[in-house]
Design an enzyme around this catalytic site. Structure first.
Site, PDB file in Angstrom:
ATOM      1  N   CYS A   1      -2.262   0.459  -3.501  1.00  0.00           N
ATOM      2  CA  CYS A   1      -3.419  -0.088  -2.793  1.00  0.00           C
ATOM      3  C   CYS A   1      -3.162  -1.534  -2.385  1.00  0.00           C
ATOM      4  CB  CYS A   1      -4.662   0.012  -3.676  1.00  0.00           C
ATOM      5  SG  CYS A   1      -6.166  -0.595  -2.892  1.00  0.00           S
TER       6      CYS A   1
ATOM      7  N   GLY B   1      15.312   4.100 -10.418  1.00  0.00           N
ATOM      8  CA  GLY B   1      15.304   2.929 -11.284  1.00  0.00           C
ATOM      9  C   GLY B   1      14.827   1.681 -10.580  1.00  0.00           C
TER      10      GLY B   1
ATOM     11  N   GLY C   1       3.784   4.414  -9.275  1.00  0.00           N
ATOM     12  CA  GLY C   1       4.509   5.674  -9.389  1.00  0.00           C
ATOM     13  C   GLY C   1       4.114   6.426 -10.651  1.00  0.00           C
TER      14      GLY C   1
ATOM     15  N   GLU D   1      32.449   8.443 -15.494  1.00  0.00           N
ATOM     16  CA  GLU D   1      33.620   7.587 -15.375  1.00  0.00           C
ATOM     17  C   GLU D   1      33.266   6.179 -14.909  1.00  0.00           C
ATOM     18  OE1 GLU D   1      35.041  11.351 -16.214  1.00  0.00           O
ATOM     19  OE2 GLU D   1      33.628  10.845 -14.608  1.00  0.00           O
TER      20      GLU D   1
ATOM     21  N   ILE E   1       9.181   5.391 -15.116  1.00  0.00           N
ATOM     22  CA  ILE E   1      10.475   5.947 -15.516  1.00  0.00           C
ATOM     23  C   ILE E   1      11.582   4.907 -15.447  1.00  0.00           C
ATOM     24  CG2 ILE E   1       9.799   8.252 -14.711  1.00  0.00           C
ATOM     25  CD1 ILE E   1      11.875   7.834 -12.406  1.00  0.00           C
ATOM     26  N   ASP E   2      11.325   3.777 -14.781  1.00  0.00           N
ATOM     27  CA  ASP E   2      12.373   2.779 -14.562  1.00  0.00           C
ATOM     28  C   ASP E   2      12.723   1.983 -15.814  1.00  0.00           C
ATOM     29  OD1 ASP E   2      12.234   3.566 -11.891  1.00  0.00           O
ATOM     30  OD2 ASP E   2      10.794   1.991 -11.392  1.00  0.00           O
TER      31      ASP E   2
ATOM     32  N   HIS F   1      38.585  15.696 -11.847  1.00  0.00           N
ATOM     33  CA  HIS F   1      37.255  15.395 -11.321  1.00  0.00           C
ATOM     34  C   HIS F   1      36.718  14.105 -11.957  1.00  0.00           C
ATOM     35  CE1 HIS F   1      36.165  17.226 -15.170  1.00  0.00           C
ATOM     36  NE2 HIS F   1      35.037  16.533 -15.086  1.00  0.00           N
TER      37      HIS F   1
ATOM     38  N   ARG G   1      36.581  17.806  -7.765  1.00  0.00           N
ATOM     39  CA  ARG G   1      36.097  16.792  -6.836  1.00  0.00           C
ATOM     40  C   ARG G   1      35.481  15.610  -7.584  1.00  0.00           C
ATOM     41  NH1 ARG G   1      33.185  21.225  -3.115  1.00  0.00           N
ATOM     42  NH2 ARG G   1      34.876  21.676  -1.649  1.00  0.00           N
TER      43      ARG G   1
END
Length: 319
Positions: free
Chosen positions: A73, A170, A11, A187, A126-127, A215, A162
């Site tokens: 590959c 990840g 990636g 949260e 990026i993980d 929210h 909402r």
């Protein structure tokens, strides 16, 4: 060593171009020729190889993605595929190879080293799921992309009162979700390294609703479940109206952050240093802001872990 190759595999990640630039210019500075291999190991097998000059990597440090392109590959996982790649290396007189990518890319580098072609791995994903380095190239940029998206989503969540479930990338690691969740005051943060805490999530939502909270933001790492499935579970357990945002591949694109550009430049140049010193079969990394290198096989045999203290802090701050 007078001639080396460089490729990107797996990636793409913001900062890969900065790493390529560092490899090419560091090598040329020391009188070493550099050949770029396009489309990863697939391009190596097919001989998609070109000589790189100083101008080849001009004006790329600020660009996302990879100028050498990338591909997965399956053929290179076989002995036959590896031998084809070795024949191309011999044909072009390439004496050493720098591989920029993740764990799958490093396994290929290890195989080549075992067959007599010294390789150095540079962690680009990026993980942030590669042991042996505090950070991988691309993680910081992706993190900031996620943070920016959550900031915008929170505005809408507040306006419409909402609960929003946001699915982030990840793979099997929760670093991106954890760091973004702590940075954005989510949260709840759901990551694969921790046991399912669905009941605790629901209890937190109910407590918030009872005290007048309008929210909530729940971040789900893709390695646990899909955001859609998790949202359905939340609605069934609470009767709260929820919305889902899957950030997807927006997280892999974009101009690399200053931190990623500097990290990529340091790691790319260090990889060249190691090849010139005769080292092989290792991965470069950064620990406590110091450049380090580890045996690739030793790194791949380690388990990725998260910062438990950060996870605990996120829960303490989201009461």
């Amino acid at each position: 060593m007078k001639r080396i190759g460089v490729l990107t595999s797996g990636g793409d990640a913001p900062g890969m171009n900065a790493a390529i630039r560092a490899v090419v210019r560091k090598a040329i500075f020391h009188g070493v020729e550099v050949y770029g291999i396009e489309h990863g190991y697939q391009g190596l097998i097919e001989g998609s190889i070109k000589k790189m000059e100083l101008g080849s990597v001009g004006d790329i440090i600020q660009r996302g993605g990879t100028m050498l392109y990338s591909a997965r590959c399956e053929e290179f996982k076989t002995e036959e595929g590896q031998e084809k790649g070795i024949q191309q290396l011999k044909k072009h007189g390439i004496e050493g190879l720098i591989v920029i990518g993740g764990d799958g890319s490093f396994r290929g580098a290890k195989k080549l080293t075992e067959k007599g072609y010294p390789c150095i791995g540079v962690p680009g994903t990026i993980d942030n799921d590669i042991p042996g380095t505090d950070f991988t190239i691309g993680f910081d940029t992706a993190l900031n992309t996620v943070i920016d998206a959550i900031d915008k989503i929170r505005d809408t969540a507040t306006s419409h009162e909402r609960t929003y479930v946001i699915e982030v990338m990840g793979r099997d690691a929760g670093d991106l979700a954890l760091w973004a969740g702590l940075a954005d005051g989510a949260e709840s943060i759901i990551i694969p390294e921790m046991e399912d805490e669905f009941d605790e999530v629901i209890e937190r939502l109910k407590r918030g609703h009872e005290r007048g909270k309008k929210h909530s933001i729940i971040i789900v790492a893709e390695g646990v479940t899909s955001g859609v499935d998790f949202s359905k579970r939340v609605e069934k357990a609470t009767d709260l109206e929820t919305r889902v945002t899957v950030l997807g591949h927006t997280q892999r694109g974009g101009s690399p952050s200053g931190r990623d550009r500097v990290l990529a430049s340091r790691l790319g140049a260090y990889a060249v240093d190691l090849l010139m010193k005769g080292k092989a079969g290792c991965m470069v990394g950064i620990e406590n802001n110091e450049l380090v290198d580890h045996d690739i096989l030793e790194v791949l045999n380690r388990e990725h872990s998260i910062d438990i203290d950060m996870y605990r802090l996120s829960k303490e701050l989201s009461i």
